[in-house]
Scaffold this motif. Sequence first.
Motif, PDB file in Angstrom:
ATOM      1  N   GLU A 257      48.610  33.619  31.871  1.00  0.00           N
ATOM      2  CA  GLU A 257      47.976  33.253  33.137  1.00  0.00           C
ATOM      3  C   GLU A 257      46.581  33.876  33.249  1.00  0.00           C
ATOM      4  O   GLU A 257      45.610  33.210  33.621  1.00  0.00           O
ATOM      5  CB  GLU A 257      48.863  33.730  34.307  1.00  0.00           C
ATOM      6  N   ASP A 258      46.477  35.175  32.880  1.00  0.00           N
ATOM      7  CA  ASP A 258      45.181  35.845  32.950  1.00  0.00           C
ATOM      8  C   ASP A 258      44.214  35.319  31.892  1.00  0.00           C
ATOM      9  O   ASP A 258      43.005  35.208  32.143  1.00  0.00           O
ATOM     10  CB  ASP A 258      45.355  37.362  32.817  1.00  0.00           C
ATOM     11  N   ARG A 259      44.734  34.968  30.725  1.00  0.00           N
ATOM     12  CA  ARG A 259      43.872  34.376  29.692  1.00  0.00           C
ATOM     13  C   ARG A 259      43.217  33.104  30.214  1.00  0.00           C
ATOM     14  O   ARG A 259      42.033  32.852  29.981  1.00  0.00           O
ATOM     15  CB  ARG A 259      44.682  34.051  28.433  1.00  0.00           C
ATOM     16  N   LYS A 260      44.006  32.310  30.934  1.00  0.00           N
ATOM     17  CA  LYS A 260      43.474  31.055  31.490  1.00  0.00           C
ATOM     18  C   LYS A 260      42.395  31.356  32.533  1.00  0.00           C
ATOM     19  O   LYS A 260      41.345  30.695  32.566  1.00  0.00           O
ATOM     20  CB  LYS A 260      44.593  30.214  32.099  1.00  0.00           C
ATOM     21  N   ILE A 261      42.635  32.372  33.367  1.00  0.00           N
ATOM     22  CA  ILE A 261      41.645  32.736  34.390  1.00  0.00           C
ATOM     23  C   ILE A 261      40.346  33.198  33.731  1.00  0.00           C
ATOM     24  O   ILE A 261      39.254  32.738  34.083  1.00  0.00           O
ATOM     25  CB  ILE A 261      42.202  33.826  35.341  1.00  0.00           C
ATOM     26  N   PHE A 262      40.443  34.100  32.754  1.00  0.00           N
ATOM     27  CA  PHE A 262      39.257  34.604  32.055  1.00  0.00           C
ATOM     28  C   PHE A 262      38.493  33.448  31.400  1.00  0.00           C
ATOM     29  O   PHE A 262      37.258  33.381  31.474  1.00  0.00           O
ATOM     30  CB  PHE A 262      39.644  35.644  30.997  1.00  0.00           C
ATOM     31  N   THR A 263      39.221  32.540  30.748  1.00  0.00           N
ATOM     32  CA  THR A 263      38.590  31.406  30.053  1.00  0.00           C
ATOM     33  C   THR A 263      37.924  30.463  31.036  1.00  0.00           C
ATOM     34  O   THR A 263      36.749  30.089  30.868  1.00  0.00           O
ATOM     35  CB  THR A 263      39.633  30.644  29.215  1.00  0.00           C
ATOM     36  N   ASP A 264      38.652  30.086  32.083  1.00  0.00           N
ATOM     37  CA  ASP A 264      38.096  29.152  33.075  1.00  0.00           C
ATOM     38  C   ASP A 264      36.832  29.715  33.708  1.00  0.00           C
ATOM     39  O   ASP A 264      35.810  29.022  33.824  1.00  0.00           O
ATOM     40  CB  ASP A 264      39.122  28.850  34.181  1.00  0.00           C
ATOM     41  N   VAL A 265      36.902  30.983  34.113  1.00  0.00           N
ATOM     42  CA  VAL A 265      35.750  31.596  34.791  1.00  0.00           C
ATOM     43  C   VAL A 265      34.561  31.712  33.834  1.00  0.00           C
ATOM     44  O   VAL A 265      33.418  31.392  34.199  1.00  0.00           O
ATOM     45  CB  VAL A 265      36.119  32.979  35.382  1.00  0.00           C
ATOM     46  N   ALA A 266      34.814  32.162  32.601  1.00  0.00           N
ATOM     47  CA  ALA A 266      33.722  32.303  31.624  1.00  0.00           C
ATOM     48  C   ALA A 266      33.058  30.950  31.364  1.00  0.00           C
ATOM     49  O   ALA A 266      31.826  30.860  31.253  1.00  0.00           O
ATOM     50  CB  ALA A 266      34.251  32.896  30.321  1.00  0.00           C
ATOM     51  N   GLN A 267      33.856  29.898  31.296  1.00  0.00           N
ATOM     52  CA  GLN A 267      33.283  28.575  31.040  1.00  0.00           C
ATOM     53  C   GLN A 267      32.511  28.045  32.247  1.00  0.00           C
ATOM     54  O   GLN A 267      31.470  27.405  32.094  1.00  0.00           O
ATOM     55  CB  GLN A 267      34.379  27.609  30.586  1.00  0.00           C
ATOM     56  N   GLU A 268      32.993  28.342  33.439  1.00  0.00           N
ATOM     57  CA  GLU A 268      32.252  27.948  34.649  1.00  0.00           C
ATOM     58  C   GLU A 268      30.922  28.709  34.721  1.00  0.00           C
ATOM     59  O   GLU A 268      29.881  28.142  35.076  1.00  0.00           O
ATOM     60  CB  GLU A 268      33.089  28.223  35.903  1.00  0.00           C
ATOM     61  N   ALA A 269      30.966  29.999  34.389  1.00  0.00           N
ATOM     62  CA  ALA A 269      29.735  30.815  34.394  1.00  0.00           C
ATOM     63  C   ALA A 269      28.743  30.294  33.351  1.00  0.00           C
ATOM     64  O   ALA A 269      27.532  30.213  33.614  1.00  0.00           O
ATOM     65  CB  ALA A 269      30.077  32.278  34.122  1.00  0.00           C
TER      66      ALA A 269
END
Length: 330
Positions: A257-269
Amino acid sequence: MEEIHVLKKLTIAFAASAAALLAATTSGMAQSKLKWAHVYETSEPFHTASVWAAGEINKRTNGRYQIDVYPASQLGKETDINQGLSLGSVDMIISGSSFAAKSYPPIGVTYYPYTFRDADHLLAYTKSDVFKELAKGYEDKSGHHILAVTYYGVRHTSSNKPIKSCTDMKGLKIRVPDVPAYLAMPRACGANTAPIAFAEVYLALQNGTVEAQENPLTTIEAKKFYEVQKHVVLTGHIVDHLNTVVSGALWKKLSEEDRKIFTDVAQEAAAKATAEIKTNEAKLVDFFKQKGLTVTEVNKDEFRDTVLKTTSFESFDYRKSDWDRIQAVK
């Protein structure tokens, strides 16, 4: 009766303090403090998007991760922060594939001059199978995981002497990062390259240690190199990018779940910073002209053909087959 009453009160008090202690301990364990490092100025989109991402990860994980962003080489030069991922001194970085290539050379093929046609070609590559394979090769070798890719800009040359063709670079003292592929175009054209640290380039140009450097227009503006240069030459030799990389140690600890959050946020940034860079880049030719610099267009085919004739992919431990596959990406 009174003794029993006192005993009950003591038991309740003890239970309450134990619960408070447990809550404090759990809360302390629950929040992880992380360090995110890069070498860019606080005014640049790479920094502002990183700060946004740090706050967003904190929010989306309900405060379990507090990330402090360290800009402008505060935690070391680019080589240092890349090593820091393995040493545990940093948890996340933004850095180019040229540095990832020190662990896994094939991923650096994107720095072979004139690999990408433009920013859109680069961004299409980041969604391709060849990118996924190269990113996996880097992760297998280094242990670290690439979360996202940000467009950095097209690298051009600034100089104190006019340059209209590849041959005009013969004997030119030019600062180039200490990465083999960056050296390819200047050396193919006969320039003398100097590997001065990024933080020291302005001073080196100012005092004449070198007379030229190469970077995207946005970096030439952010680092104020235009104050100590007379010409901007649109060599467009590398369409550059930065990776957002998380250390293997941290990646292993993260839940799915946290991997998905880190990935999603990094890609949005990354998407935010990319859009800003594209917008800024489009305005800068006029900005440099207003500052009194001469801006010169060159025949890029002449530069590219010179590099292809003189510089083999194998000399950098790149695979021409990867380059050919990137050329085919639409």
